[in-house]
Design an enzyme around this catalytic site. Structure first.
Site, PDB file in Angstrom:
ATOM      1  N   GLU A 251       0.840  -1.193   0.000  1.00 41.35           N
ATOM      2  CA  GLU A 251       0.000   0.000   0.000  1.00 41.35           C
ATOM      3  C   GLU A 251       0.879   1.247   0.000  1.00 41.35           C
ATOM      4  O   GLU A 251       1.899   1.309   0.692  1.00 41.35           O
ATOM      5  CB  GLU A 251      -0.926   0.034   1.224  1.00 41.35           C
ATOM      6  CG  GLU A 251      -1.827   1.271   1.224  1.00 41.35           C
ATOM      7  CD  GLU A 251      -2.787   1.336   2.405  1.00 41.35           C
ATOM      8  OE1 GLU A 251      -3.538   2.326   2.496  1.00 41.35           O
ATOM      9  OE2 GLU A 251      -2.780   0.407   3.231  1.00 41.35           O
TER      10      GLU A 251
ATOM     11  N   ASN B  74      -4.741   4.868  -1.821  1.00 42.71           N
ATOM     12  CA  ASN B  74      -5.931   5.387  -1.144  1.00 42.71           C
ATOM     13  C   ASN B  74      -6.349   6.704  -1.786  1.00 42.71           C
ATOM     14  O   ASN B  74      -5.535   7.614  -1.943  1.00 42.71           O
ATOM     15  CB  ASN B  74      -5.620   5.605   0.341  1.00 42.71           C
ATOM     16  CG  ASN B  74      -6.883   5.655   1.166  1.00 42.71           C
ATOM     17  OD1 ASN B  74      -7.732   6.499   0.926  1.00 42.71           O
ATOM     18  ND2 ASN B  74      -7.000   4.762   2.137  1.00 42.71           N
TER      19      ASN B  74
ATOM     20  N   GLU C 136      -8.231   2.137  -3.056  1.00 47.87           N
ATOM     21  CA  GLU C 136      -8.893   2.065  -1.758  1.00 47.87           C
ATOM     22  C   GLU C 136      -9.781   3.298  -1.568  1.00 47.87           C
ATOM     23  O   GLU C 136      -9.321   4.432  -1.731  1.00 47.87           O
ATOM     24  CB  GLU C 136      -7.858   1.974  -0.635  1.00 47.87           C
ATOM     25  CG  GLU C 136      -7.032   0.695  -0.693  1.00 47.87           C
ATOM     26  CD  GLU C 136      -6.142   0.537   0.515  1.00 47.87           C
ATOM     27  OE1 GLU C 136      -6.161   1.438   1.389  1.00 47.87           O
ATOM     28  OE2 GLU C 136      -5.427  -0.473   0.599  1.00 47.87           O
TER      29      GLU C 136
ATOM     30  N   ASP D  39     -12.139   0.773   2.390  1.00 50.77           N
ATOM     31  CA  ASP D  39     -11.188   0.987   3.474  1.00 50.77           C
ATOM     32  C   ASP D  39     -11.904   1.400   4.772  1.00 50.77           C
ATOM     33  O   ASP D  39     -12.991   1.981   4.729  1.00 50.77           O
ATOM     34  CB  ASP D  39     -10.196   2.075   3.058  1.00 50.77           C
ATOM     35  CG  ASP D  39      -8.928   2.067   3.896  1.00 50.77           C
ATOM     36  OD1 ASP D  39      -8.717   1.084   4.635  1.00 50.77           O
ATOM     37  OD2 ASP D  39      -8.148   3.027   3.791  1.00 50.77           O
TER      38      ASP D  39
ATOM     39  N   GLU E 229      -6.070  -4.271   9.004  1.00 50.68           N
ATOM     40  CA  GLU E 229      -5.068  -3.219   9.152  1.00 50.68           C
ATOM     41  C   GLU E 229      -4.567  -3.158  10.590  1.00 50.68           C
ATOM     42  O   GLU E 229      -5.270  -3.555  11.511  1.00 50.68           O
ATOM     43  CB  GLU E 229      -5.671  -1.865   8.774  1.00 50.68           C
ATOM     44  CG  GLU E 229      -6.153  -1.765   7.345  1.00 50.68           C
ATOM     45  CD  GLU E 229      -6.743  -0.400   7.037  1.00 50.68           C
ATOM     46  OE1 GLU E 229      -6.222   0.268   6.140  1.00 50.68           O
ATOM     47  OE2 GLU E 229      -7.718  -0.013   7.702  1.00 50.68           O
TER      48      GLU E 229
END
Length: 538
Positions: free
Chosen positions: A36, A91, A123, A153, A210
């Site tokens: 990520e 993201n 995301e 997310d 996460e």
């Protein structure tokens, strides 16, 4: 410390925002599934500034689009070294989901950096969906159409709605770190994580936890059926220069008998309370669970596993495993015996053949022995995850890849790809069949070595001319076969451009025209004979 809008503008002018990368690991194998992208500010005097100090201000000041574009370009460029099939996750700010040109800009950035969109995960936070669901639907579907995958997310942090999961084409569901961090201490958090993982499985979504920081959290996530984890346990975020370090596999997560979570269930409670603990977990778990006696009878079982066995819950209780599932019991018995001997058996893949009423199915099974106060095994805890859909998808993908490979191999043409500098990045398998050249040999300008010496300069000049002018490549030349003969080919190709009109790649193919050339030579020879002077005919 929060940075100001003016400081962010100066940072953008100085190109100071950089991507860091954190690995996402498949729990039961330890393999790195992807990375990520996390934003960092490499400030001239403050050093590395975390995103909490500038992202919200950048959104307020209308700078988030420019900042994201800078990070995405750098991330794509760095991620080209990721081994296939490892993916890159980015993201997207809720503010950017108002911009309907977002998919086009992401596609152009990926193409410019030569990063494949089918290895990109976008995301999206739930808060972004609340603001404008219709725009989010349009953008999400266009991103999916381009080959990107989508992840929801921070699921469960205040805006949770099944409508979001139903309305958008998500592929992944990320469990928020706030629940993962407290799941080993708080039963409520554990139930929430279990419910989120179960929801993801029921919808066919991969689940990623996460903020995994301890081995115990990782074990618990694996037991609950979570597929991937991300957090300091597996690796801290690193800059692009260290990206190769985070792609290395970690040790697989294993369920240990010393885990406090499992101790609490197995032997730190009185027998009656122990069963109530088990039943409470069974009722909320998203996977199949059961508890077996030492003689392998069902003591308790949840609804999920009963449905997998196609037998009602009540008809399981007190009966032997061999009675309930006789068809697959021979596969299970050796693993059950190992668990009864005190060994933890995890992630065993089981295939159940098709019957008249059901198609073939695949499951991931784990067996964990439970001990009494004296350390003796008093039963076996069973966890079963239905992986049938995943296996069918993998099989369909393999079949599709086989079909494509056979089509390419049987195609009489030789497809090829050049980069924007005219260097070969791919030539079809028939090139090797004809010339004997390996991929390593032909890459770059290596393919020129297979051409006739008299044709090499002309072919290079043709390519260079097309690179300068953008005109299609069209050239005929001779190639040396693996047997030492020369054959004529006709190669043609055209450029592909990005949104700004820049050439980013050349696509083309070569045809074997040797038979045509021989016919032309024979025709010229015969025409020459017909046109001989009469003095030479006598």
């Amino acid at each position: 410390m929060n940075m100001s809008g003016d400081q962010i503008r100066e940072g953008l002018r100085n190109d100071e925002f950089i991507p860091f990368f954190q690995p996402v690991v498949t729990l039961h194998t330890g393999e790195v599934a992807g990375v990520e992208v996390l934003a960092r500010w490499q400030h001239g005097s403050l050093g590395i500034v975390p995103p909490g100090a500038f992202i919200a201000i950048a959104e307020q000041e209308g700078l988030i689009g420019e900042l994201t574009a800078m990070l995405v370009w750098k991330a794509f460029t760095a991620a080209r070294m990721l081994p296939d099939p490892q993916w890159l996750a980015i993201n997207i700010s809720p503010h950017l989901l108002r911009d309907l040109t977002l998919p086009k800009r992401i596609r152009e950035a990926a193409e410019a950096a030569a990063f494949p969109l089918n290895r990109l995960v976008i995301e999206i936070t739930e808060s972004a969906l609340v603001e404008n669901l219709e725009h989010a639907q349009t953008i999400s579907r266009e991103l999916r159409a381009q080959g990107c995958r989508l992840a929801l997310d921070d699921f469960g942090t205040g805006y949770s709605s099944l409508l979001h999961l139903q309305s958008l084409p998500f592929d992944e569901l990320k469990v928020d770190r706030s629940f993962v961090g407290s799941m080993t201490e708080r039963r409520e958090s554990r139930k929430i994580v279990s419910a989120v993982v179960g929801l993801g499985q029921s919808l066919g979504l991969e689940t990623i936890a996460e903020g995994v920081e301890t081995q115990e959290q990782a074990e618990m996530l694996l037991a609950l059926g979570c597929e991937m984890g991300q957090g300091w346990l597996f690796g801290r975020p690193v800059p692009a220069e260290q990206l190769s370090d985070v792609t290395i596999a970690r040790p697989a997560v294993k369920l240990r008998l010393t885990s406090s979570f499992w101790r609490d269930i197995s032997y730190n409670s009185p027998p009656g309370q122990r069963l109530s603990h088990l039943q409470a977990l069974y009722d909320g778990a998203p996977v199949g669970l059961a508890f077996l006696s030492p003689d392998l009878r069902y003591i308790s079982i949840n609804q999920q596993l009963a449905e997998m066995n196609n037998v009602p819950v009540q008809k399981h209780l007190g009966r032997f495993v061999s009675e309930i599932i006789p068809g697959v019991y021979p596969q299970l018995e050796p693993h059950l015996r190992r668990a009864l001997a005190g060994e933890s058996v995890t992630a065993v893949e089981l295939t159940q053949p098709a019957t008249e009423s059901r198609d073939d199915e695949a499951f991931l099974v784990s067996y964990l022995p439970a001990f009494d106060e004296a350390g003796e095994v008093v039963g076996v805890s069973v966890t079963v995850v239905d992986i049938t859909a995943r296996k069918r998808t993998e099989a369909a993908l393999r079949e599709s890849e086989d079909h494509y490979r056979h089509m390419v191999e049987l195609n009489p043409q030789i497809p090829w790809v050049l980069d924007d500098k005219g260097m070969a990045t791919m030539i079809g398998p028939r090139w090797r069949q004809i010339t004997g050249m390996s991929e390593e040999d032909y890459r770059g300008r290596g393919f020129i070595n297979a051409l006739h010496p008299a044709d090499q300069k002309r072919v290079v000049e043709t390519i260079e001319h097309s690179l300068r002018t953008g005109e299609p490549i069209d050239v005929r030349c001779r190639v040396r076969t693996s047997s030492g003969e020369w054959r004529w080919i006709h190669s043609r190709g055209a450029p592909r451009r990005d949104g700004a009109g820049r050439i980013i790649r050349w696509y083309g193919s070569a045809d074997d025209i040797d038979a045509q050339k021989q016919l032309e030579e024979e025709l010229r020879r015969r025409v020459g004979e017909v046109n001989l002077p009469s003095s030479e005919i006598a």
